[in-house]
Design a protein around this motif. Structure first.
Motif, PDB file in Angstrom:
ATOM      1  N   LEU A  95     -19.045  26.900 -35.070  1.00  0.00           N
ATOM      2  CA  LEU A  95     -20.435  27.134 -34.729  1.00  0.00           C
ATOM      3  C   LEU A  95     -21.052  28.204 -35.628  1.00  0.00           C
ATOM      4  O   LEU A  95     -20.459  29.253 -35.856  1.00  0.00           O
ATOM      5  CB  LEU A  95     -20.531  27.574 -33.266  1.00  0.00           C
ATOM      6  N   LYS A  96     -22.247  27.931 -36.157  1.00  0.00           N
ATOM      7  CA  LYS A  96     -22.986  28.885 -36.967  1.00  0.00           C
ATOM      8  C   LYS A  96     -24.258  29.276 -36.216  1.00  0.00           C
ATOM      9  O   LYS A  96     -25.079  28.421 -35.884  1.00  0.00           O
ATOM     10  CB  LYS A  96     -23.330  28.295 -38.330  1.00  0.00           C
ATOM     11  N   LEU A 153     -29.915  28.734 -34.118  1.00  0.00           N
ATOM     12  CA  LEU A 153     -31.228  29.354 -33.979  1.00  0.00           C
ATOM     13  C   LEU A 153     -32.319  28.479 -34.586  1.00  0.00           C
ATOM     14  O   LEU A 153     -33.358  28.228 -33.963  1.00  0.00           O
ATOM     15  CB  LEU A 153     -31.219  30.735 -34.636  1.00  0.00           C
ATOM     16  N   ASN A 154     -32.083  27.993 -35.793  1.00  0.00           N
ATOM     17  CA  ASN A 154     -33.097  27.177 -36.472  1.00  0.00           C
ATOM     18  C   ASN A 154     -33.323  25.845 -35.759  1.00  0.00           C
ATOM     19  O   ASN A 154     -34.457  25.383 -35.628  1.00  0.00           O
ATOM     20  CB  ASN A 154     -32.684  26.934 -37.923  1.00  0.00           C
ATOM     21  N   LEU A 155     -32.236  25.223 -35.300  1.00  0.00           N
ATOM     22  CA  LEU A 155     -32.387  23.971 -34.578  1.00  0.00           C
ATOM     23  C   LEU A 155     -33.120  24.182 -33.256  1.00  0.00           C
ATOM     24  O   LEU A 155     -33.915  23.338 -32.824  1.00  0.00           O
ATOM     25  CB  LEU A 155     -31.014  23.345 -34.322  1.00  0.00           C
ATOM     26  N   LEU A 157     -38.370  23.848 -30.026  1.00  0.00           N
ATOM     27  CA  LEU A 157     -39.565  24.438 -29.441  1.00  0.00           C
ATOM     28  C   LEU A 157     -40.831  23.850 -30.061  1.00  0.00           C
ATOM     29  O   LEU A 157     -41.820  23.603 -29.366  1.00  0.00           O
ATOM     30  CB  LEU A 157     -39.531  25.959 -29.622  1.00  0.00           C
ATOM     31  N   TYR A 158     -40.808  23.629 -31.376  1.00  0.00           N
ATOM     32  CA  TYR A 158     -41.955  23.008 -32.029  1.00  0.00           C
ATOM     33  C   TYR A 158     -42.142  21.563 -31.557  1.00  0.00           C
ATOM     34  O   TYR A 158     -43.281  21.088 -31.402  1.00  0.00           O
ATOM     35  CB  TYR A 158     -41.788  23.052 -33.546  1.00  0.00           C
ATOM     36  N   THR A 210     -22.938  20.747 -36.978  1.00  0.00           N
ATOM     37  CA  THR A 210     -21.996  20.110 -36.064  1.00  0.00           C
ATOM     38  C   THR A 210     -22.703  19.687 -34.787  1.00  0.00           C
ATOM     39  O   THR A 210     -23.827  20.144 -34.483  1.00  0.00           O
ATOM     40  CB  THR A 210     -20.846  21.068 -35.718  1.00  0.00           C
ATOM     41  N   SER A 211     -22.050  18.829 -34.032  1.00  0.00           N
ATOM     42  CA  SER A 211     -22.612  18.384 -32.759  1.00  0.00           C
ATOM     43  C   SER A 211     -22.737  19.530 -31.768  1.00  0.00           C
ATOM     44  O   SER A 211     -23.675  19.571 -30.959  1.00  0.00           O
ATOM     45  CB  SER A 211     -21.743  17.271 -32.172  1.00  0.00           C
ATOM     46  N   ALA A 212     -21.807  20.481 -31.816  1.00  0.00           N
ATOM     47  CA  ALA A 212     -21.887  21.631 -30.912  1.00  0.00           C
ATOM     48  C   ALA A 212     -23.122  22.465 -31.208  1.00  0.00           C
ATOM     49  O   ALA A 212     -23.783  22.982 -30.291  1.00  0.00           O
ATOM     50  CB  ALA A 212     -20.630  22.489 -31.035  1.00  0.00           C
ATOM     51  N   GLU A 213     -23.466  22.606 -32.490  1.00  0.00           N
ATOM     52  CA  GLU A 213     -24.661  23.361 -32.856  1.00  0.00           C
ATOM     53  C   GLU A 213     -25.923  22.674 -32.346  1.00  0.00           C
ATOM     54  O   GLU A 213     -26.851  23.335 -31.857  1.00  0.00           O
ATOM     55  CB  GLU A 213     -24.719  23.532 -34.373  1.00  0.00           C
ATOM     56  N   ILE A 214     -25.961  21.353 -32.441  1.00  0.00           N
ATOM     57  CA  ILE A 214     -27.118  20.612 -31.931  1.00  0.00           C
ATOM     58  C   ILE A 214     -27.240  20.796 -30.422  1.00  0.00           C
ATOM     59  O   ILE A 214     -28.339  21.029 -29.886  1.00  0.00           O
ATOM     60  CB  ILE A 214     -26.996  19.122 -32.292  1.00  0.00           C
ATOM     61  N   MET A 215     -26.109  20.704 -29.723  1.00  0.00           N
ATOM     62  CA  MET A 215     -26.145  20.848 -28.266  1.00  0.00           C
ATOM     63  C   MET A 215     -26.561  22.245 -27.841  1.00  0.00           C
ATOM     64  O   MET A 215     -27.400  22.431 -26.962  1.00  0.00           O
ATOM     65  CB  MET A 215     -24.787  20.486 -27.663  1.00  0.00           C
ATOM     66  N   PHE A 216     -25.961  23.266 -28.467  1.00  0.00           N
ATOM     67  CA  PHE A 216     -26.317  24.632 -28.116  1.00  0.00           C
ATOM     68  C   PHE A 216     -27.792  24.909 -28.385  1.00  0.00           C
ATOM     69  O   PHE A 216     -28.452  25.632 -27.635  1.00  0.00           O
ATOM     70  CB  PHE A 216     -25.448  25.628 -28.893  1.00  0.00           C
ATOM     71  N   ALA A 217     -28.321  24.327 -29.462  1.00  0.00           N
ATOM     72  CA  ALA A 217     -29.732  24.522 -29.777  1.00  0.00           C
ATOM     73  C   ALA A 217     -30.626  23.933 -28.693  1.00  0.00           C
ATOM     74  O   ALA A 217     -31.619  24.541 -28.279  1.00  0.00           O
ATOM     75  CB  ALA A 217     -30.045  23.894 -31.131  1.00  0.00           C
ATOM     76  N   LYS A 218     -30.274  22.735 -28.234  1.00  0.00           N
ATOM     77  CA  LYS A 218     -31.069  22.107 -27.178  1.00  0.00           C
ATOM     78  C   LYS A 218     -30.942  22.885 -25.876  1.00  0.00           C
ATOM     79  O   LYS A 218     -31.905  22.985 -25.105  1.00  0.00           O
ATOM     80  CB  LYS A 218     -30.620  20.656 -26.990  1.00  0.00           C
TER      81      LYS A 218
END
Length: 384
Positions: A11-12, A17-19, A24-25, A226-234
């Motif tokens: 995870l980065k 944060l950016n995702l 939000l946008y 990664t998929s984890a980054e997408i999920m954490f972002a959501k």
């Protein structure tokens, strides 16, 4: 479990944060969801608090007086607003009709010679007919009328005697946290809790389906994320929206507009809400991976939210449910969140009193996240 753990290790924070900002946008560009959020945490909270009453208010009463004695008139005059509407006297031939038509909830019947029989020491019967289709009002109102009839009869027989003082015991009732037993104090807070559940499931699931329908999910697949980054972002972006709306609703709608006191720490409640949102947003993403369109998502969400709402303890106490169902609902995060919220906001509980429930929310959230992440990874793999 191994797939999920490897994804989390890679995870980065910058990607998450950016995702999340992108989410939000995307939400900002969806006026329907924005209106839904504002409506649920403002008008919905206010209307439920003011409109759904568990007390007996303005109950309609008909009087069938075949006695017309001072006692029957005294009892009738004791049925006062705001609990009861002014009693209406009807003839005996209309009693069945007014009940069948729903004109009155209660029909109180005084038999002939009622006052005389009471003075002679007899025990005449007063009939109370109740339209029990108005369930809450019928149950509580019948008890109120029974107490009024007994109290006024005793006062009529012994006008100068304090009947309560002659009893061998005296019951002293002390109500904590809601001394007036006002239902709208309870309804307003429970509506906010139910709104957190509703939006916590809908927002991330709708965001995932929206990306799939618009084709932007393919853009994410081409990026080094990664998929984890997408999920954490959501999770963090949609959870942040719900937390902000919750805090504003508690302050401006509950506290200021409705003048409902909050006994506990709002900061602690927001912390518990964040842990709860970790669970329900993961559930929303899981439902979003199962369905293929927004219509399917809506149909699947409805029964899940209804079950979580009705069986979480917010409307019916857990103790009154069947034991097997009560144990099953311990697997739902909503059950523990309702208990947490009531402890914090109603009873003013601190961290030391609620930390076991916080640990349960963390454990359930971890399970939901792991299942959702594995399902999300498989969904993405089929689209790649």
């Amino acid at each position: 479990m191994d797939l999920a753990s490897r994804s989390v290790k890679k995870l980065k924070i910058a990607n998450v944060l950016n995702l999340g900002i992108k989410e939000l946008y995307s939400l900002k560009a969806d006026p329907t969801l924005l209106v839904l959020i504002v409506y649920i945490f403002t008008f919905s909270v206010y209307s439920v608090a003011k409109g759904a009453n568990y007390e007996v208010v303005n109950a309609s009463v008909a009087i069938l007086d075949e006695d017309h004695s001072p006692l029957s008139r005294q009892i009738t005059s004791a049925l006062l607003p705001p609990t009861f509407l002014p009693p209406v006297e009807i003839p005996s031939s209309d009693m069945e009709e007014v009940l069948n038509n729903g004109n009155f909830v209660f029909v109180l019947v005084f038999p002939p010679n009622f006052g005389r029989d009471v003075l002679q020491g007899k025990q005449p019967e007063v009939q109370l007919n109740v339209d029990a289709s108005a369930m809450t009002m019928a149950g509580n109102g019948a008890v109120y009328i029974q107490e009024i009839v007994l109290a006024e009869t005793i006062q009529y027989l012994t006008p100068n005697k304090n009947f309560q003082a002659s009893l061998p015991i005296k019951i002293s009732i002390r109500k904590l946290f809601n001394p007036n037993s006002s239902s709208f104090w309870f309804n307003a807070v429970m509506q906010i809790i139910n709104s957190i559940t509703l939006l916590g499931i809908i927002l991330p699931g709708a965001a995932l389906i929206r990306e799939r329908e618009r084709g932007t999910i393919e853009h994410l697949l081409s990026m080094p994320i990664t998929s984890a980054e997408i999920m954490f972002a959501k999770i963090w972006s949609n959870g942040l929206i719900v937390l902000i709306a919750t805090a504003l609703s508690l302050q401006f709608v509950v506290r200021e507009l409705l003048s409902i006191p909050i006994h506990g720490s709002i900061t602690l409640f927001i912390l518990a809400s964040a842990l709860y949102l970790f669970s329900v947003t993961s559930l929303g993403i899981l439902l979003g991976t199962i369905t293929r369109s927004m219509a399917q998502f809506g149909l699947l969400v409805i029964p899940i939210i209804i079950v979580m709402y009705l069986l979480s303890g917010s409307t019916t106490p857990q103790e009154s449910m069947p034991e097997g169902l009560r144990w099953i609902m311990q697997l739902s995060p909503s059950t523990h969140f309702v208990a947490l919220s009531q402890d914090i906001l109603y009873r003013g509980a601190g961290f030391l009193a609620i930390w076991p429930l916080l640990l349960v929310l963390i454990a359930i959230g971890g399970v939901f996240f792991t299942i959702s992440l594995n399902r999300f990874r498989r969904t993405i793999a089929t689209m790649a």
